[in-house]
Design an enzyme around this catalytic site. Structure first.
Site, short mmCIF file in Angstrom:
data_model
loop_
_atom_site.label_atom_id
_atom_site.label_comp_id
_atom_site.label_asym_id
_atom_site.label_seq_id
_atom_site.Cartn_x
_atom_site.Cartn_y
_atom_site.Cartn_z
N ASP A 127 37.15 73.26 89.84
CA ASP A 127 35.95 72.57 90.34
C ASP A 127 36.00 72.44 91.86
O ASP A 127 37.06 72.18 92.45
CB ASP A 127 35.92 71.17 89.69
CG ASP A 127 34.62 70.44 89.96
OD1 ASP A 127 33.56 71.11 90.04
OD2 ASP A 127 34.65 69.20 90.07
N HIS A 179 26.01 68.12 88.92
CA HIS A 179 27.20 67.44 89.46
C HIS A 179 26.84 65.96 89.62
O HIS A 179 25.69 65.59 89.48
CB HIS A 179 27.61 68.05 90.80
CG HIS A 179 28.37 69.33 90.62
ND1 HIS A 179 29.70 69.46 90.93
CD2 HIS A 179 27.98 70.52 90.14
CE1 HIS A 179 30.10 70.68 90.64
NE2 HIS A 179 29.07 71.36 90.17
P1 13P Z 1 30.93 62.00 89.17
O1 13P Z 1 31.53 61.49 90.43
O2 13P Z 1 29.52 61.48 88.96
O3 13P Z 1 31.76 61.74 87.98
O4 13P Z 1 30.75 63.58 89.32
C1 13P Z 1 31.86 64.40 89.17
C2 13P Z 1 31.56 65.78 89.64
O5 13P Z 1 30.44 66.16 89.87
C3 13P Z 1 32.72 66.67 89.81
O6 13P Z 1 32.35 67.92 90.24
#
Ligand code: 13P
Length: 293
Positions: free
Chosen positions: A81, A212
């Site tokens: 990610d 996201h």
């Molecule tokens: P959050 O911070 O809303 O959990 O999003 C996580 C995210 O988009 C990781 O790529």
């Protein structure tokens, strides 16, 4: 079973559902992701964000994630990610990751296109699917230090639907992360999502779309976003917060009882809370679809 980003998103597309991508920088979270998916029968993505390298070094957690995915009874994609360095992405690919995100959203458009296209070529050599981001969420994915707030406060730039079509064609990516009102971290008040922006992107772009900043959103908005074309939801902050709160309460209770606070006990408390949360949101993301396994 270990599957790649394209195949897991195809399952989501066929069923008008979204796959949860849960960033899992601890063993408790890793186990909870896969156990929640197996308990519900839905596919899942287990994520490692480059920003978590300090708490969870890729070389250590990558092989564990791949092993958990391989022996799972449901389709599991192991996904990198918010990767900003192609050398780091290559290391993940060599460890067997089946999905990766190159995040060039803070770069000028031309640089984002060029690096995303290079990432796509590299990922496809490893039979790995690539996600890229266009527009900007404003604040970066910061793990436990994500800024949060509102999209305006974070300085988000919503994805331009016409530019999205050109971006997909120019890069050869497999999934597109869009900015339409969500932010990473803790929300200040209710998030206001622009379903109009999302619908316009969907009309122009055929690849799966990714949300996201996906924790802390109402069930109603998840369902509206999925019906408008979201196929993957990135989820981290709120689950991490719930686990932290559960562990904190366990510490308080032990102190009141005069007990020793053992780390291994806290680990179990955190795992149980993550399992409960992930199980619940995976069912929401299924959007009424039947389990696949
Ligand atoms: P959050 O911070 O809303 O959990 O999003 C996580 C995210 O988009 C990781 O790529």
């Amino acid at each position: 079973m270990l599957v790649n980003l394209r195949d897991i998103c195809a399952i989501a597309e066929q069923n008008n559902m979204a796959i949860g991508q849960f960033n899992a920088p601890t063993l408790e979270a890793m186990r909870a992701v896969v156990d929640a998916a197996e308990a519900t029968g839905y596919p899942v993505m287990i994520g490692h964000a480059e920003v978590h390298e300090d708490v969870a070094p890729l070389d250590v957690v990558g092989p564990a994630m791949v092993a958990l995915a391989e022996r799972a009874s449901v389709p599991v994609c192991v996904h990198l990610d918010h990767c900003e360095h192609l050398s780091y992405m290559r290391r993940a690919l060599e460890l067997g990751f089946t999905g990766a995100m190159y995040d060039g959203s803070m770069e000028p458009y031309e640089v984002n296109v060029e690096n995303s296209a290079r990432a796509a070529a590299m990922c496809h050599d490893f039979d790995c699917g690539l996600e890229c981001e266009l527009g900007s969420m404003g604040s970066r994915e910061g793990g436990a230090t994500a800024q949060g707030g509102t999209a305006e406060e974070a300085g988000a730039i919503y994805t331009n639907p016409d530019q999205a079509r050109a971006f997909v064609e120019a890069t050869g990516l497999d999934a597109l992360a869009c900015s339409f009102g969500t932010v990473h971290g803790i929300y200040k008040g209710e998030p206001h999502l622009s379903f109009d922006v999302l619908t316009q992107i969907r009309e122009r772009v055929k690849v799966p779309l990714v949300m996201h900043g996906g924790s802390g959103v109402s069930d109603e908005d998840y369902h509206k976003a999925i019906d408008a074309g979201i196929r993957k939801v990135n989820y981290f902050t709120y689950g991490d917060k719930f686990a932290g709160e559960a562990a904190s309460s366990a510490v308080d209770a032990a102190r009141v009882a005069g007990d020793v606070v053992y780390w291994s006990k806290l680990s179990s408390v955190a795992y149980e809370r993550l399992l409960e949360d992930f199980t619940q949101v995976i069912k929401v993301f299924a959007n009424g679809a039947d389990p696949v396994a």
